[in-house]
Write a protein that holds these residues in place. Structure first.
Motif: not given
Length: 141
Positions: A3-6, A10-15
């Motif tokens: 995954r890109t850093d962006e 986003f995944f981190y924020a969602v989880y």
């Protein structure tokens, strides 16, 4: 494919946001998107959940992110593409948390947001940290 850093952010924020949904409560993909500052991306929240790992060595996995607590904006458990019993499995896990899941007239599995909905104006962790809502947030008062 990495995954890109962006995308990773986003995944981190969602989880992380989903981890704040209390036991026995549900919210919508759209509300998670709004809470993390991307109200235009509810479908991407669903994509994140689709890619939630079952590998417990990962930071986020299906054992520590309560994926079952996110449903669509109509209170319906979305059918999982590629997993014919996905909605039934999600309903079973929610029932295990004490959430009443009913069957609608078209066979859809539904949860009553009035009883089980979790729709805070900001994440509980942000409120506890004293982080103010953005000035342009829709004030309900």
């Amino acid at each position: 494919m990495p995954r890109t850093d962006e995308a990773e952010a986003f995944f981190y924020a969602v989880y992380s946001a989903i981890q704040e949904i209390p036991y026995g409560k549900v919210t919508s993909y759209g509300h998670i998107a709004r809470l993390i500052g991307t109200p235009q991306r509810p479908r991407q929240v669903g994509v994140c959940l689709k890619h939630l790992s079952s590998d417990t060595s990962q930071t986020f996995h299906n054992g520590n992110v309560p994926w079952q607590r996110v449903i669509n904006s109509k209170g319906i458990i979305s059918p999982s593409r590629g997993h014919p019993s996905g909605a039934a499995n999600q309903a079973q896990v929610l029932r295990g948390e004490g959430v009443t899941v009913t069957t609608g007239p078209l066979g859809e599995l539904m949860v009553d947001f009035a009883e089980y909905g979790f729709f805070p104006r900001q994440l509980p962790s942000e409120a506890a940290a004293g982080i103010s809502l953005p000035i342009d947030s829709d004030d309900e008062g």
